[in-house]
Write a protein that holds these residues in place. Structure first.
Motif, short mmCIF file in Angstrom:
data_model
loop_
_atom_site.label_atom_id
_atom_site.label_comp_id
_atom_site.label_asym_id
_atom_site.label_seq_id
_atom_site.Cartn_x
_atom_site.Cartn_y
_atom_site.Cartn_z
N LEU A 20 85.68 53.07 97.32
CA LEU A 20 86.95 53.03 96.60
C LEU A 20 87.70 51.73 96.87
O LEU A 20 88.27 51.12 95.95
CB LEU A 20 87.82 54.22 97.03
N THR A 23 85.89 48.89 95.01
CA THR A 23 86.06 49.03 93.56
C THR A 23 87.46 48.63 93.10
O THR A 23 87.63 47.90 92.12
CB THR A 23 85.78 50.48 93.13
N MET A 24 88.49 49.10 93.81
CA MET A 24 89.86 48.80 93.42
C MET A 24 90.18 47.32 93.60
O MET A 24 90.86 46.72 92.76
CB MET A 24 90.84 49.66 94.24
N ASP A 41 86.50 52.91 85.93
CA ASP A 41 85.82 54.21 85.86
C ASP A 41 84.37 54.14 86.32
O ASP A 41 83.90 55.02 87.06
CB ASP A 41 85.89 54.77 84.43
N LEU A 44 84.14 53.68 90.12
CA LEU A 44 84.54 54.90 90.81
C LEU A 44 83.46 55.97 90.71
O LEU A 44 83.18 56.69 91.67
CB LEU A 44 85.86 55.42 90.22
N THR A 45 82.86 56.08 89.54
CA THR A 45 81.79 57.07 89.36
C THR A 45 80.60 56.77 90.25
O THR A 45 80.05 57.66 90.91
CB THR A 45 81.34 57.11 87.88
N THR A 47 80.66 55.13 92.98
CA THR A 47 81.07 55.37 94.37
C THR A 47 80.94 56.84 94.74
O THR A 47 80.41 57.19 95.81
CB THR A 47 82.53 54.92 94.57
#
Length: 271
Positions: A20, A23-24, A41, A44-45, A47
């Motif tokens: 997370l 990704t962010m 998206d 996150l998926t 991850t």
């Protein structure tokens, strides 16, 4: 189960939070304004999928409990199913919520699906709906189980064949019935562990098969006609002890070391 759950959650959570963060940060690097950042998206998926896979692998690597046959005979007071020496039997039941819980569960299911869709629209992210629906699928799996008692012991499987719990017949000290309160004893419904270490598949309040296992372990499953299942399990546990007692020991020396065989391979010797 507790060992595997803790190891799986610890490993999966580490991957989840690490993924997370990456990704962010990746979605916002070199973006001149926060509003210009795209919804991550896909990241996150990936991850979440990676975290689940790592958790499952880590939990499986914990390994099963060591084989620990019960040595004491099944108590004389334990109920039994009368079977002839060569007679076989299988007892199968489906364990699920009671009528009241099913009724309210259907209402809750509809509300939950609608809420998932609403949040996805408001957040403009299909990732949110995907995660919420994935959790729902896991919940449904935990509420319907197949309970089977046969010569191998007690086997309990989720609606999709997983999770899976098995108590070998030779590890059963005694099987009995008792009433279970999911919220008071286990803090909820599904595959649970109580404070005292008891592992339970509890989908409703009421009667259950309660198994005392070797090594001080306990397992319960709430199911209809629990008395019949417990009696048959005691019968198979007794048979398992008898079978173990009829096995011929390996020939060996008086000092306990393995013996040697004559060249014809038939007569054990202790030279």
């Amino acid at each position: 189960m507790t060992r595997r759950t803790v190891l799986g959650l610890a490993s999966g959570t580490a991957v989840l939070f690490g993924g997370l963060l990456v990704t962010m940060v990746g979605a916002q690097v070199d973006v001149p304004d926060a509003s210009a950042a795209e919804t991550p998206d896909l990241g996150l998926t990936l991850t979440v999928v990676a975290a689940v896979l790592v958790g499952v692998v880590a939990g499986s690597l914990a390994g099963p409990d060591p084989d620990l046959p019960a040595t004491a005979p099944v108590p004389a007071t334990a109920s039994r199913t009368p079977l002839a020496a060569t007679e076989r039997a299988v007892w199968i039941r489906t364990a699920g919520p009671d009528a009241l819980l099913r009724r309210w569960g259907g209402v809750g299911l509809a509300v939950y699906v609608g809420l998932s869709a609403w949040i996805a629209v408001v957040a403009a992210s299909w990732f949110v709906a995907l995660v919420m629906l994935a959790v729902l699928a896991l919940l449904v799996t935990m509420l319907m189980w197949q309970v089977r008692v046969d010569a191998s012991g007690l086997t309990v499987r989720g609606a999709l064949g997983w999770p899976h719990q098995h108590v070998p017949a030779h590890e059963v000290v005694e099987a009995s019935t008792r009433r279970v309160s999911p919220s008071r004893e286990f803090g909820g419904w599904g595959l649970r562990t109580a404070v005292d270490g008891t592992v339970g598949v509890v989908v409703r309040a009421g009667e259950s098969i309660a198994v005392d296992r070797s090594g001080g372990r306990r397992f319960v499953v709430t199911v209809d006609d629990a008395a019949t299942g417990a009696a048959l399990l005691n019968t198979f546990a007794e048979r398992a002890r008898e079978t173990a007692g009829t096995k011929e020991p390996d020939p060996g020396r008086a000092d306990g070391r393995p013996g040697r065989r004559d060249p014809d391979g038939m007569t054990p010797t202790a030279r």
